[in-house]
Scaffold this motif. Structure first.
Motif, short mmCIF file in Angstrom:
data_model
loop_
_atom_site.label_atom_id
_atom_site.label_comp_id
_atom_site.label_asym_id
_atom_site.label_seq_id
_atom_site.Cartn_x
_atom_site.Cartn_y
_atom_site.Cartn_z
N CYS A 217 0.81 -1.22 0.00
CA CYS A 217 0.00 0.00 0.00
C CYS A 217 0.84 1.27 0.00
CB CYS A 217 -0.93 0.00 1.21
SG CYS A 217 -2.12 -1.36 1.23
N HIS A 218 2.16 1.16 -0.08
CA HIS A 218 3.05 2.33 -0.17
C HIS A 218 2.84 3.28 1.01
CE1 HIS A 218 3.20 1.74 -4.84
NE2 HIS A 218 3.69 0.72 -4.15
N PHE A 219 2.98 2.76 2.24
CA PHE A 219 2.82 3.59 3.43
C PHE A 219 3.86 4.71 3.45
CE2 PHE A 219 -0.49 1.19 4.66
CZ PHE A 219 -0.76 1.05 6.01
N ASP A 220 3.51 5.80 4.18
CA ASP A 220 4.45 6.92 4.32
C ASP A 220 5.71 6.52 5.07
OD1 ASP A 220 2.83 8.66 2.96
OD2 ASP A 220 1.75 9.30 4.75
N THR A 221 5.52 5.78 6.18
CA THR A 221 6.64 5.39 7.02
C THR A 221 6.57 3.90 7.27
OG1 THR A 221 5.46 5.71 9.11
CG2 THR A 221 6.54 7.64 8.16
N ASP A 222 7.47 3.42 8.13
CA ASP A 222 7.50 1.99 8.45
C ASP A 222 6.38 1.59 9.39
OD1 ASP A 222 9.69 1.65 6.87
OD2 ASP A 222 11.13 1.85 8.51
N THR A 223 5.63 2.55 9.93
CA THR A 223 4.59 2.20 10.91
C THR A 223 3.21 2.76 10.54
OG1 THR A 223 5.25 4.13 12.23
CG2 THR A 223 6.25 2.00 12.79
N THR A 224 3.15 3.96 10.02
CA THR A 224 1.85 4.60 9.80
C THR A 224 1.76 5.17 8.40
OG1 THR A 224 2.67 6.71 10.66
CG2 THR A 224 1.64 5.19 12.25
N ASP A 225 0.54 5.57 8.07
CA ASP A 225 0.29 6.22 6.79
C ASP A 225 -0.87 7.19 6.98
OD1 ASP A 225 0.71 6.17 3.69
OD2 ASP A 225 -1.45 6.08 4.03
N ALA A 226 -0.68 8.42 6.53
CA ALA A 226 -1.69 9.45 6.74
C ALA A 226 -2.99 9.13 6.00
CB ALA A 226 -1.14 10.81 6.30
N TYR A 227 -2.88 8.61 4.77
CA TYR A 227 -4.09 8.36 3.98
C TYR A 227 -4.93 7.23 4.57
CZ TYR A 227 -7.06 6.71 0.18
OH TYR A 227 -8.14 6.29 -0.55
N PHE A 228 -4.30 6.08 4.81
CA PHE A 228 -5.05 4.93 5.31
C PHE A 228 -5.52 5.13 6.74
CE2 PHE A 228 -2.77 2.97 1.77
CZ PHE A 228 -3.78 2.23 1.17
N SER A 255 -8.77 -8.72 -7.86
CA SER A 255 -9.07 -7.68 -8.84
C SER A 255 -7.93 -6.67 -8.87
CB SER A 255 -10.38 -6.97 -8.49
OG SER A 255 -10.27 -6.31 -7.24
N LEU A 256 -8.03 -5.75 -9.80
CA LEU A 256 -7.06 -4.67 -9.91
C LEU A 256 -7.42 -3.60 -8.88
CD1 LEU A 256 -4.73 -3.21 -11.37
CD2 LEU A 256 -6.44 -2.29 -12.96
N SER A 257 -6.47 -3.29 -8.00
CA SER A 257 -6.68 -2.28 -6.97
C SER A 257 -5.92 -1.02 -7.34
CB SER A 257 -6.20 -2.80 -5.61
OG SER A 257 -6.92 -3.94 -5.22
N ILE A 258 -6.69 0.08 -7.42
CA ILE A 258 -6.10 1.36 -7.82
C ILE A 258 -6.39 2.38 -6.72
CG2 ILE A 258 -6.06 3.20 -9.53
CD1 ILE A 258 -7.00 1.19 -11.59
N ILE A 259 -5.33 2.98 -6.14
CA ILE A 259 -5.46 4.06 -5.16
C ILE A 259 -4.53 5.17 -5.61
CG2 ILE A 259 -5.24 4.72 -2.74
CD1 ILE A 259 -5.72 1.88 -1.95
#
Length: 690
Positions: A217-228, A255-259
């Protein structure tokens, strides 16, 4: 006060009057005093009972929550135990107390007490590990929580004592460590899962995600992500369409997942599992994902490959037809070996079998049984495990209608099964008899035509240069000789002239020897009985004169006081001379060692292995050495390692001719450039009695 008043009245009145008047008064006063004392004693007793009850209550409370109670007296530097059994005695010194504290915890514990004593903090609270064991015993550590307060004198400034309450935190600490270890264990399993995992609350908010999920999911950091973290699960496609909020069901999809917000475009396999408590209330939502993009690409590639394979099979069919026509035209035959059936099959084209026989009879058709390939047929798993090529004579059992042995070229490649095990070989047999015979005739005639001219040209060119060099020196030094007046200079000049004369003589001798060998059909060996030890000593005396460089030492290796045998003295003297002359040319420093020894050799004879006695002759030097690729060429005529060093290139070839004529062997041992070399020759001879 009452007694004073009574005393005055007694002075002024008579005793009787006084007794009548004062008795009631004294009695009343005594009754009053008794009542007051009773009231005071009753109040004190009530207060003492209240204090005892408070003390008992506090003591019971301390016993319920406190393991130990100690007091530190800063004046005597001692610590007393008020309650508990932590101290080994009722009181110990501060230094002994410190010995029971873990070394890693001592510094911060002392610092906390100092802050309390200096008035920096009202209460000092800290943790440390305490050793229940005495010195020399195995440590028994417990975890203590220390809460200390300072007690001051009446002036409020002078420190009187420090009272410390100690809580035993060993069991809670161990439980905490076990819980932490269990948490880390499951955290590691969660983080190192081969699929992406994430947990959501019942309300649909992200709680945690493992490493694979964060990468997908291409997180911002190794622990959290602002979007998710700010996006609710029930608001994201496809969950907003397939889930009922607070009552989601099991779900699986691919399926194909696009974010776009996370630059995410992957094919995912997604599984959703809602987790309910015992009462059927939604607690968590777990999501497992797997990136199947590479698998999808692989599937598409396989599908594409199937189309290409189908097309290739059609092309192979056409190619096989063309190949069969070509093989028939060129007289080629394909063959296949099956190790499982122990057979070899010959084909017309690529599929029609024209002859089959057992591998056990394959070796019989080869005319050269000593060939490595023919020997390897007895171990087909080894010889056919790699591509091979063989050219040799073969009996005509597979070569058509011929009756004479034919030259055959064999090429093959190994065939393996699915498990990588060798199952056989496939190849081509081609009759090249006519081609080989024509090539041999052409080669023979060409060599005959060119050998004479080439050898003459090389010989004349080499001899012209080699003879001119010492002649020029002799002529030049002879012209200078009459003009020298110094006796030393004349002696030196004469020595140079003699050296060049000796060199010229050796050249002429080599030329005569080579010409004699050619004209007489080879070297003629004439054996005479000699004491080889004395013969060798005379040779070494003569050869040592040739080593004139002060940086080169001549070494003689004569192991026997006498050794009678039959040898060709003249030819062996020539061998030693050529060995030493060659060593002198290429050795600038170090040593030149000349020696011999008895040696027995095993040889293959017509009746089996035989052992022959002989002499091993050698000349060892520390010169330039001989490259491995030149070990065989160095005994050829006119071969020279260095064209700039004088010599005809005949000396070693003459030595080889003498060795061959003596039914012996010759060779060189050298690891390469600047490693020195050892030239040796072995000749058969037997030791004789005197």
């Amino acid at each position: 006060m009452l007694l004073n008043i009574t005393f005055l009245l007694l002075k002024s009145m008579s005793i009787a009057w006084m007794l009548q008047i004062l008795f009631p008064i004294v009695f009343a006063i005594l009754v009053y005093e008794l009542m007051q004392n009773y009231r005071i004693r009753r109040k004190v007793r009530h207060e003492v009972e209240a204090m005892q009850a408070t003390h008992d209550m506090m003591d019971n409370a301390l016993k319920m929550v406190v393991n130990n109670l100690i007091i530190y007296d800063p004046h005597t530097e001692t610590i007393h135990q008020l309650d508990g059994q932590m101290l080994p005695t009722e009181s110990i010194s501060v230094e002994d107390f410190k010995k029971h504290i873990h070394p890693d915890d001592l510094e911060h514990s002392v610092e906390a007490i100092h802050q309390l004593m200096n008035g920096e903090v009202p209460v000092a609270e800290f943790d440390y590990r305490w050793n229940y064991s005495e010195a020399g015993e195995t440590p028994r550590w417990i975890y203590l929580r220390n809460a200390s307060v300072a007690e001051y004198e009446k002036d409020g400034k002078t420190l009187a004592n420090i009272i410390s309450v100690l809580f035993d935190e060993t069991d809670p600490h161990h439980r905490q460590m076990e819980e932490e270890a269990l948490f880390q264990k499951y955290k590691q399993i969660f983080e190192n899962s081969i699929v992406g995992l994430s947990f959501y609350s019942a309300e649909g908010w992200l709680l945690d995600a493992n490493k694979i999920m964060r990468e997908i999911c291409h997180f911002d950091t190794d622990t959290t992500d602002a979007y998710f973290s700010s996006t609710n699960l029930f608001d994201v496609f496809p969950f907003n369409e397939i889930f009922t909020r607070y009552q989601p069901e099991e779900y699986w999809g691919c399926s194909l997942s696009i974010i776009p917000e996370r630059n995410m475009r992957v094919y995912l396999e997604v599984g959703v599992h809602p987790i309910y408590d015992r009462e059927g209330k939604l607690s968590y939502i777990s999501i497992a994902t797997r990136d199947v993009s590479s698998e999808r690409d692989m599937y598409l590639q396989v599908k594409k490959n199937d189309i290409e394979i189908k097309k290739m099979n059609e092309e192979i069919l056409i190619y096989e037809q063309e190949l069969r026509y070509m093989m028939e035209t060129c007289g080629l035959q394909s063959w296949r070996i099956s190790l499982e059936r122990n057979t070899i099959e010959f084909y017309h084209g690529l599929s029609t079998v024209i002859k089959t026989f057992s591998l056990d009879h394959l070796r019989d058709i080869f005319m050269n049984p000593d060939n490595d390939y023919v020997h390897g047929i007895d171990n087909p798993e080894k010889i056919y495990s790699k591509p091979l090529s063989y050219v040799g004579l073969m009996k005509p059992m597979i070569t058509g209608q011929h009756t004479e042995p034919q030259w055959i070229q064999i090429n093959s490649v190994p065939e393996f099964d699915e498990d990588g095990k060798l199952k056989g070989a496939f190849g081509i047999w081609r009759n090249i008899d006519k081609l080989i015979r024509k090539q041999e005739e052409l080669k023979h005639e060409t060599e005959r035509a060119n050998d004479s001219g080439r050898m003459k040209s090389a010989f004349l060119a080499n001899m012209t240069h080699e003879i001119r060099t010492p002649l020029n020196a002799i002529v030049g030094f002879s012209d200078v000789l009459p003009m020298l007046s110094s006796e030393d200079e004349r002696t030196q000049m004469l020595r140079l002239i003699m050296d060049n004369c000796d060199m010229l003589m050796r050249l002429v001798n080599d030329i005569q020897a080579a010409a004699a060998f050619d004209s007489k059909g080879g070297v003629q060996i004439a054996l005479t009985k000699v004491d080889f030890a004395k013969f060798f000593d005379s040779i070494c005396e003569s050869m040592s004169q040739r080593v004139q460089s002060p940086d080169v030492e001549f070494i003689k290796d004569s192991p026997y006081p006498s050794y009678f045998t039959k040898i060709d003295e003249a030819h062996l003297r020539q061998v030693f001379t050529n060995f030493v002359t060659n060593a002198v040319k290429y050795t600038k420093q170090g040593h030149i060692k000349l020696g011999y020894r008895k040696e027995w050799r095993e040889e293959e004879g017509p009746d089996g292995t035989i052992t022959r006695e002989g002499l091993y002759l050698y000349c060892e030097d520390t010169g330039e050495g001989v490259p491995p690729e030149s070990h065989e060429k160095i005994f050829d005529r006119f071969f020279k390692l260095n064209d700039y060093i004088q010599g005809t290139g005949l000396g070693l070839s003459i030595c080889k001719a003498i060795a061959d004529a003596s039914q012996g062997y010759i060779g060189v041992q050298s690891e390469g450039k600047d490693c020195g070399s050892t030239f040796w020759m072995w000749i058969p001879c037997e030791e004789l009695k005197e």
